[in-house]
Design a protein around this motif. Sequence first.
Motif, PDB file in Angstrom:
ATOM      1  N   ILE A 105       0.843  -1.207   0.000  1.00  0.00           N
ATOM      2  CA  ILE A 105       0.000   0.000   0.000  1.00  0.00           C
ATOM      3  C   ILE A 105       0.870   1.245   0.000  1.00  0.00           C
ATOM      4  N   ALA A 106       1.931   1.230   0.833  1.00  0.00           N
ATOM      5  CA  ALA A 106       2.836   2.380   0.881  1.00  0.00           C
ATOM      6  C   ALA A 106       3.505   2.602  -0.470  1.00  0.00           C
ATOM      7  N   HIS A 107       3.898   1.528  -1.134  1.00  0.00           N
ATOM      8  CA  HIS A 107       4.551   1.646  -2.439  1.00  0.00           C
ATOM      9  C   HIS A 107       3.596   2.225  -3.480  1.00  0.00           C
ATOM     10  N   VAL A 108       2.368   1.701  -3.540  1.00  0.00           N
ATOM     11  CA  VAL A 108       1.400   2.186  -4.528  1.00  0.00           C
ATOM     12  C   VAL A 108       1.068   3.651  -4.253  1.00  0.00           C
ATOM     13  N   ALA A 109       0.942   4.003  -2.966  1.00  0.00           N
ATOM     14  CA  ALA A 109       0.641   5.403  -2.615  1.00  0.00           C
ATOM     15  C   ALA A 109       1.791   6.324  -3.016  1.00  0.00           C
ATOM     16  N   SER A 110       3.029   5.866  -2.828  1.00  0.00           N
ATOM     17  CA  SER A 110       4.168   6.711  -3.200  1.00  0.00           C
ATOM     18  C   SER A 110       4.227   6.910  -4.708  1.00  0.00           C
ATOM     19  N   GLU A 111       3.870   5.882  -5.471  1.00  0.00           N
ATOM     20  CA  GLU A 111       3.816   6.024  -6.926  1.00  0.00           C
ATOM     21  C   GLU A 111       2.718   7.004  -7.329  1.00  0.00           C
ATOM     22  N   ALA A 112       1.596   6.974  -6.595  1.00  0.00           N
ATOM     23  CA  ALA A 112       0.495   7.903  -6.887  1.00  0.00           C
ATOM     24  C   ALA A 112       0.886   9.325  -6.567  1.00  0.00           C
ATOM     25  N   ARG A 113       1.707   9.510  -5.482  1.00  0.00           N
ATOM     26  CA  ARG A 113       2.103  10.860  -5.074  1.00  0.00           C
ATOM     27  C   ARG A 113       2.905  11.554  -6.166  1.00  0.00           C
ATOM     28  N   ARG A 114       3.612  10.777  -6.975  1.00  0.00           N
ATOM     29  CA  ARG A 114       4.368  11.389  -8.070  1.00  0.00           C
ATOM     30  C   ARG A 114       3.455  12.122  -9.039  1.00  0.00           C
ATOM     31  N   LYS A 115       2.173  11.715  -9.081  1.00  0.00           N
ATOM     32  CA  LYS A 115       1.217  12.317 -10.010  1.00  0.00           C
ATOM     33  C   LYS A 115       0.300  13.320  -9.333  1.00  0.00           C
ATOM     34  N   GLY A 116       0.450  13.447  -8.013  1.00  0.00           N
ATOM     35  CA  GLY A 116      -0.374  14.423  -7.294  1.00  0.00           C
ATOM     36  C   GLY A 116      -0.631  13.974  -5.875  1.00  0.00           C
ATOM     37  N   ARG A 117      -0.548  14.939  -4.912  1.00  0.00           N
ATOM     38  CA  ARG A 117      -0.711  14.592  -3.504  1.00  0.00           C
ATOM     39  C   ARG A 117      -2.077  13.980  -3.223  1.00  0.00           C
TER      40      ARG A 117
END
Length: 856
Positions: free
Chosen positions: A626-638
């Motif tokens: 979950i942390a990994h997927v969220a960090s990848e999402a953060r690259r596209k917007g908080r």
Amino acid sequence: MKTALAFSEIDAGMLAEVGGKAANLGELARAGLPVPPGWVLTTEAYRRVAEGLDTSGDGLAERARRHLLEAPVPEDVRETIVTSYAELGDDVPVAVRSSATAEDLPFASFAGQQDTYLNVVGAEAVVAAVRRCWASLWTDRAVAYRESNGIDHATVRLAVVVQEMVDARVAGVMFTANPVTGRRHEAVIDANPGLGEAVVSGAVNPDRFVVHGGEILERQAGDKRLTIRSVPGGGTERVETPYDGLCLTDDQVRALAELGARVEDHYGAPQDTEWAIDGDGRLWLTQARPITTLYPLPEPTRPGLRVYFSVNVVQGVMGPLTPMGLSAFRLISAGAAGVSGYGPADPRDGAPFMAVSGQRMWLDLTTAVRSRFGRAVLPRMLALGEARTVPVFERLAQDPRLSVVHTSPRPVLRGLRRFARRIHAPSRVVLALTRPKEGLAYAARIGEQLDRRLRLPDPATPVQRLDHAERLLAATFPAILSIMPMVLTGYGLFALASRLSGVPIADMQDVLRSVPHNPTTEMDLELWHLATRIEPEPFRKEPVAELVRLFEAGELPPVAQREITAFLDEYGHRGVAEIDLGVPRWSEEPAHLLGVLANYLRMDGGADLVPSALFAKGAEAARSAIAHVASEARRKGRWRAAVVRFGLRRTREFAGLRELPKFYLVKTLAGVRRSMLVVGEHLVGLGVLDAAQDVYFLGFDEARAALGGGDLRALVAERREAYERESRRRHVPRILLSDGTEPEALATRAADGALTGTAASAGTVTGVARVVLDPVGAHLEPGEILVCPSTDPGWTPLFLTAGGLVMEMGGAMSHGAVVAREYGIPAVVGVPDATHRITTGQEIEVNGAAGTVTLS
């Protein structure tokens, strides 16, 4: 009983006197079909020679053969053979052929299990051939075949056919239905120069022709390097003779197909025939028997070509269902159809889309295949649960006979709206999104309500029990389906997280490891914990049968007795093939469960292999994912990261509930089963049944009618026999057309050694394979790779020690795939013929991300 009968004196009802082959030849001759003249030495002659033969104990086959070859032939029997042979002419060449009472039957052909002797000339030679035919009833292969088909050796007798030889120019075999694809009324003809024995024995690559509706669809020339032909004076010889071109003309092929159609029309079922064409060009029929390998067709309810999908295959229950189990699913399907507004007038009839064939359940998918909406949606749904069916479905969409006729999505959408409204889907979705604890509490309340509905007035009459069962089965499914909107919300958010983060779903599978609230996972872990709490003796030394005796007598050590009883109070409604209410539960037959506990207690694994530790590691891997997927999402917007975290938390909260509707359904079936056993006891008291359990071989309507009295014991015995026969069926199609075609059989198979399927649980593992066809009594050493047809919850205790999983059925969302992911074991599902192509003890590599299985 006469010792010899001419074909003209024989009909199909004389199996006991003349055996299957002779009964068929007599039937064909009486029907005016071109059968060479002949007669049969009846089973009475065999009975006299075999008198005193002991059919028990070891070494049976060899002992019986020696007895029959050495025992004297009674003089009157010898005289009958000599006289009957002379009536055919002076030293006429004949074929002397075995005709067993367990041969050429509708459910087992026994083709080639007993011997045939060709071009026999002279009376003494015929007597000797008869004796050898008698002995061939006891070849090792014939004995093994009878045992595999559940036929008692002591009940089998052998007659012997003596039939004029056809001096064949060309001969072979013909199936009046395609034995590979299953397509009915499609003749498949194999032909070779000379006698048909070359084709029957598999000694040559014959010419092959396929004919349908008078049109020759296929002409395939074989090498035909060997010819078997008669030798003057008796016997045959094998001659290598090169033969160019085809050995049959188109006219002869059509004539053969026409003859096959006449034979099939006479019997009313597809036939496996043997034929010959003599030097004058005359066509002869030398054999006909039912084709026993074809899967039976559902009774047509609508005109035109229909497409059926196997419920049994997708549920991992390859065997048949009992009549009451099928009756229950008719009621369940009627309730499910009623939610969408398409329920039948009488719930006992089942939903319009449900069919039964081979004592198994099928769904009629024709409307979906022939609708634009169905073609868009169904492949996506199948990809989750039955991935191997997707390419089959796509090929069916190209069949001009199944062209699109339903272009508007409005009828489907109306049904979906009714369905969503009846199960309160919108409010359940809101509940899952905003108040997850209340959502989980609602799912638990459904179970509590079900427990209350299962209660009956005490005492309850048999009529009240039947009323209650039918009402409960029709109403329960819609109620438990109301849990699914929350589950689908969880998976929908899982897909949304993939889209927002850019991480492929295949790389997010760790999110679904060790999810909470899954009743099957909870059951498996509780079973493991149970093994850690109970006294290890006597489980480490006593056989399972003794453990069962001790438990049922209340004589296990005190902790084991108490804890196992408590476990069965909670989970005793479960079992293998549990979707059939006619099948015993663990609470009734605890042998499987006690065997699993014994296996756990005999294991010698490290602490890192303890399931609770593996489950905790899985939960930690999920948090990291979950942390990994969220960090990848953060690259596209908080905001994307926040939505992804929220969504995946909801996914884990509700994904485990996927198993809950089935858990509740199986509890319902178990409750109805217990109630129907009381009805069965009442029917035994009335003299209608022999045993209370026989009630499961009646439908609900039949059980109700039986309360008025009568005798159904013969009907139950007949159904039990049919059920046992179907239980031995080795192949069940996943898709079946109403013309008998199995579309999957038309597909090109993967090359040998290339095992591919659907990626189900990521990871790679190399280990020793353990092929398991039935979980009852199975043992899996820690790290072994489980190879099986499919799974239901009755299999999952094996998952706790499995290093990997390979399944023939299923897709990424099928039961076995979900549980494998939760336990973190690599899994590949939908692998064709895995249980045949992999052997126990073989080292294999399972790549759960690529969907491949590599054999060493």
